[in-house]
Design a protein around this motif. Structure first.
Motif, PDB file in Angstrom:
ATOM      1  N   ASP A 186       0.838  -1.193   0.000  1.00 10.99           N
ATOM      2  CA  ASP A 186       0.000   0.000   0.000  1.00 10.99           C
ATOM      3  C   ASP A 186       0.874   1.245   0.000  1.00 10.99           C
ATOM      4  N   GLY A 187       1.566   1.457  -1.100  1.00  9.72           N
ATOM      5  CA  GLY A 187       2.411   2.630  -1.251  1.00  9.72           C
ATOM      6  C   GLY A 187       3.869   2.267  -1.455  1.00  9.72           C
ATOM      7  N   GLY A 188       4.606   3.191  -2.096  1.00  6.83           N
ATOM      8  CA  GLY A 188       6.011   2.946  -2.392  1.00  6.83           C
ATOM      9  C   GLY A 188       6.882   2.821  -1.160  1.00  6.83           C
ATOM     10  N   GLY A 189       6.540   3.556  -0.091  1.00  7.25           N
ATOM     11  CA  GLY A 189       7.340   3.486   1.126  1.00  7.25           C
ATOM     12  C   GLY A 189       7.382   2.084   1.697  1.00  7.25           C
ATOM     13  N   ASP A 190       6.235   1.419   1.722  1.00 11.07           N
ATOM     14  CA  ASP A 190       6.169   0.048   2.233  1.00 11.07           C
ATOM     15  C   ASP A 190       6.951  -0.910   1.330  1.00 11.07           C
ATOM     16  N   ALA A 191       6.860  -0.689   0.025  1.00 10.23           N
ATOM     17  CA  ALA A 191       7.562  -1.570  -0.911  1.00 10.23           C
ATOM     18  C   ALA A 191       9.076  -1.398  -0.791  1.00 10.23           C
ATOM     19  N   ILE A 192       9.527  -0.166  -0.599  1.00 10.18           N
ATOM     20  CA  ILE A 192      10.961   0.081  -0.423  1.00 10.18           C
ATOM     21  C   ILE A 192      11.465  -0.601   0.844  1.00 10.18           C
ATOM     22  N   ALA A 193      10.672  -0.522   1.918  1.00 11.91           N
ATOM     23  CA  ALA A 193      11.049  -1.186   3.160  1.00 11.91           C
ATOM     24  C   ALA A 193      11.167  -2.692   2.946  1.00 11.91           C
ATOM     25  N   ALA A 194      10.268  -3.260   2.147  1.00 13.51           N
ATOM     26  CA  ALA A 194      10.308  -4.692   1.857  1.00 13.51           C
ATOM     27  C   ALA A 194      11.543  -5.051   1.044  1.00 13.51           C
ATOM     28  N   LEU A 195      11.913  -4.189   0.109  1.00 14.35           N
ATOM     29  CA  LEU A 195      13.118  -4.425  -0.696  1.00 14.35           C
ATOM     30  C   LEU A 195      14.348  -4.419   0.204  1.00 14.35           C
ATOM     31  N   LEU A 196      14.467  -3.409   1.050  1.00 14.52           N
ATOM     32  CA  LEU A 196      15.621  -3.309   1.931  1.00 14.52           C
ATOM     33  C   LEU A 196      15.645  -4.439   2.954  1.00 14.52           C
ATOM     34  N   GLY A 197      14.461  -4.933   3.321  1.00 15.85           N
ATOM     35  CA  GLY A 197      14.377  -6.024   4.279  1.00 15.85           C
ATOM     36  C   GLY A 197      14.548  -7.398   3.662  1.00 15.85           C
ATOM     37  N   GLY A 198      14.576  -7.468   2.332  1.00 11.69           N
ATOM     38  CA  GLY A 198      14.798  -8.740   1.657  1.00 11.69           C
ATOM     39  C   GLY A 198      13.552  -9.530   1.325  1.00 11.69           C
ATOM     40  N   SER A 199      12.371  -8.945   1.536  1.00 15.25           N
ATOM     41  CA  SER A 199      11.130  -9.665   1.230  1.00 15.25           C
ATOM     42  C   SER A 199      10.874  -9.745  -0.273  1.00 15.25           C
ATOM     43  N   ILE A 200      11.369  -8.754  -1.009  1.00 21.57           N
ATOM     44  CA  ILE A 200      11.284  -8.770  -2.467  1.00 21.57           C
ATOM     45  C   ILE A 200      12.682  -8.507  -3.028  1.00 21.57           C
ATOM     46  N   GLU A 201      12.893  -8.886  -4.287  1.00 17.10           N
ATOM     47  CA  GLU A 201      14.200  -8.712  -4.917  1.00 17.10           C
ATOM     48  C   GLU A 201      14.259  -7.505  -5.830  1.00 17.10           C
ATOM     49  N   VAL A 202      13.106  -7.126  -6.371  1.00 15.11           N
ATOM     50  CA  VAL A 202      13.053  -6.025  -7.334  1.00 15.11           C
ATOM     51  C   VAL A 202      11.883  -5.120  -6.973  1.00 15.11           C
ATOM     52  N   TYR A 203      12.150  -3.833  -6.954  1.00 17.14           N
ATOM     53  CA  TYR A 203      11.093  -2.848  -6.703  1.00 17.14           C
ATOM     54  C   TYR A 203      10.802  -2.090  -7.992  1.00 17.14           C
ATOM     55  N   LEU A 204       9.545  -2.070  -8.382  1.00 14.98           N
ATOM     56  CA  LEU A 204       9.126  -1.352  -9.582  1.00 14.98           C
ATOM     57  C   LEU A 204       8.607   0.017  -9.143  1.00 14.98           C
ATOM     58  N   GLY A 205       9.509   0.964  -9.055  1.00 17.37           N
ATOM     59  CA  GLY A 205       9.172   2.276  -8.514  1.00 17.37           C
ATOM     60  C   GLY A 205       9.246   3.383  -9.546  1.00 17.37           C
ATOM     61  N   ASP A 206       9.435   4.592  -9.028  1.00 19.30           N
ATOM     62  CA  ASP A 206       9.536   5.781  -9.859  1.00 19.30           C
ATOM     63  C   ASP A 206      10.855   6.484  -9.566  1.00 19.30           C
ATOM     64  N   VAL A 207      11.416   7.119 -10.571  1.00 16.45           N
ATOM     65  CA  VAL A 207      12.711   7.769 -10.416  1.00 16.45           C
ATOM     66  C   VAL A 207      12.689   8.822  -9.316  1.00 16.45           C
ATOM     67  N   GLY A 208      11.659   9.653  -9.304  1.00 15.67           N
ATOM     68  CA  GLY A 208      11.622  10.772  -8.383  1.00 15.67           C
ATOM     69  C   GLY A 208      11.749  10.372  -6.930  1.00 15.67           C
ATOM     70  N   GLU A 209      11.102   9.297  -6.542  1.00 14.72           N
ATOM     71  CA  GLU A 209      11.119   8.886  -5.138  1.00 14.72           C
ATOM     72  C   GLU A 209      12.434   8.251  -4.735  1.00 14.72           C
ATOM     73  N   MET A 210      13.357   8.065  -5.688  1.00 15.70           N
ATOM     74  CA  MET A 210      14.615   7.394  -5.407  1.00 15.70           C
ATOM     75  C   MET A 210      15.734   8.347  -4.996  1.00 15.70           C
ATOM     76  N   VAL A 211      15.528   9.661  -5.134  1.00 17.11           N
ATOM     77  CA  VAL A 211      16.611  10.622  -4.907  1.00 17.11           C
ATOM     78  C   VAL A 211      17.279  10.411  -3.550  1.00 17.11           C
ATOM     79  N   SER A 212      16.531  10.498  -2.473  1.00 19.10           N
ATOM     80  CA  SER A 212      17.124  10.381  -1.139  1.00 19.10           C
ATOM     81  C   SER A 212      17.657   8.982  -0.876  1.00 19.10           C
ATOM     82  N   HIS A 213      17.001   7.975  -1.416  1.00 27.10           N
ATOM     83  CA  HIS A 213      17.422   6.598  -1.165  1.00 27.10           C
ATOM     84  C   HIS A 213      18.732   6.261  -1.881  1.00 27.10           C
ATOM     85  N   LEU A 214      18.925   6.809  -3.070  1.00 26.23           N
ATOM     86  CA  LEU A 214      20.160   6.545  -3.793  1.00 26.23           C
ATOM     87  C   LEU A 214      21.342   7.204  -3.096  1.00 26.23           C
ATOM     88  N   GLU A 215      21.104   8.364  -2.501  1.00 27.15           N
ATOM     89  CA  GLU A 215      22.163   9.063  -1.783  1.00 27.15           C
ATOM     90  C   GLU A 215      22.657   8.243  -0.594  1.00 27.15           C
TER      91      GLU A 215
END
Length: 323
Positions: A186-215
């Motif tokens: 239910d939202g990109g924030g939850d999916a990113i948390a799942a990616l970082l936690g190892g529950s999923i291997e690939v996140y299908l997101g958007d470029v804009g929301e990646m700025v802070s995370h890539l840093e």
């Protein structure tokens, strides 16, 4: 590829110039992000919060209203908050797709007032920094040979715009979208948390929301679904197209209000956005959030929404989501 190109014309739209206007007198301005913090709707509201600050007489509050990837908020602003003069709600191309496919119930795009855009965004294929996948080709090879071997996830259910990104990946390998092993959040924030936690291997997101995370160095983008490379901070990231895959997904980000909002109250918001569009500060806010200039307000946005809904109806029909 018709299915992949749903919004390229929007992405290259020229910015709307407008003369500087006086501050809009809006009491307790609020931007509703219809998901949990950390995803694309949050990003969209932050653009408005910062970019409109000089053009409003009061600071803007961002509130979160998760549920149904925007369905709860859309229902509320079509029932109990239909004439709320103080609030705008974030939406994206995915919201329009949900309207087209009936995920927002009986309400249509004609039941709200489309105010303005925050900018344009693009789909991104994201993995953790320590992922075995070093490029898009490696991921596509596994998806092609055994789609169920890769767990992908995003902030949307089957048929959502994030699911559609995955469907495009599978289709490019010659497989069927329903073969994808997809986990909905239910939202990109939850999916990113799942990616970082190892529950999923690939996140299908958007470029804009990646700025802070890539840093932070915790994630990598394997490919951007844009027609050509983006500017910094994404200039070093290859597009899916240049890696040999015909994948493109353009995301329109913006805001709507309840359908019974008065013309005068609606105009205050449109005026504020048009004033912001005319300043270099607005462009700086867009760039900082990884968005490209796409500045449409009032009648111009309404026309763009009508065009986008027509395009998405064709996409949804081709994908078998609607008859």
């Amino acid at each position: 590829m018709t299915l992949a190109r749903i919004g390229t014309a929007l992405a290259v739209a020229m910015s709307v110039a407008a003369p500087a206007l006086a501050q809009s007198d809006i009491r307790t301005p609020e931007c509703v992000a219809p998901a949990n913090p950390g995803g694309g709707f949050d990003l969209t509201c932050r653009v408005a919060q910062k970019g409109l600050e000089p053009h409003l007489t009061a600071p803007m509050q961002v509130t979160f209203m998760p549920g149904g990837i925007g369905a709860v908020a859309y229902n509320m602003f079509n029932t109990t908050r239909t004439d709320d003069a103080s609030a705008i709600v974030a939406f994206s191309t995915g919201s329009l797709l949900n309207i087209v496919t009936g995920k927002y119930g009986a309400f249509t795009e004609q039941d709200v007032r489309w105010v303005a855009t925050a900018g344009a965004d693009f789909g991104a294929v994201v993995v953790r920094a320590d992922s075995e996948y070093q490029d898009l080709a490696g991921l596509m090879a596994d998806l092609g040979s055994d789609p169920a071997s890769v767990v992908v996830g995003a902030g949307g259910s089957v048929g959502s715009q994030d699911w559609m990104k995955g469907a495009l990946l599978i289709r490019e390998t010659g497989g069927a979208p329903m073969d994808m092993r997809y986990v909905a959040f239910d939202g990109g924030g939850d999916a990113i948390a799942a990616l970082l936690g190892g529950s999923i291997e690939v996140y299908l997101g958007d470029v804009g929301e990646m700025v802070s995370h890539l840093e932070s160095g915790q994630m990598r983008i394997l490919g951007v679904m844009s027609p050509e490379r983006l500017d910094e901070p994404f200039a070093e990231i290859p597009t899916a197209i240049e890696q040999g895959f015909d994948l493109e997904w353009t995301i329109l980000r913006g805001f709507y209000m309840g359908g019974e909002t008065s013309d005068a109250d609606y105009a205050k918001w449109v005026d504020a956005f048009e004033a912001a569009y005319a300043t270099p500060e607005w462009a700086e806010v867009q760039k900082a959030q990884g968005l490209l200039p796409l500045n449409l307000a009032g009648a111009e946005l309404e026309a763009a929404i009508a065009d986008s809904v027509a395009r998405l109806s064709g996409v949804a029909s081709e994908a078998g989501l609607i008859n």
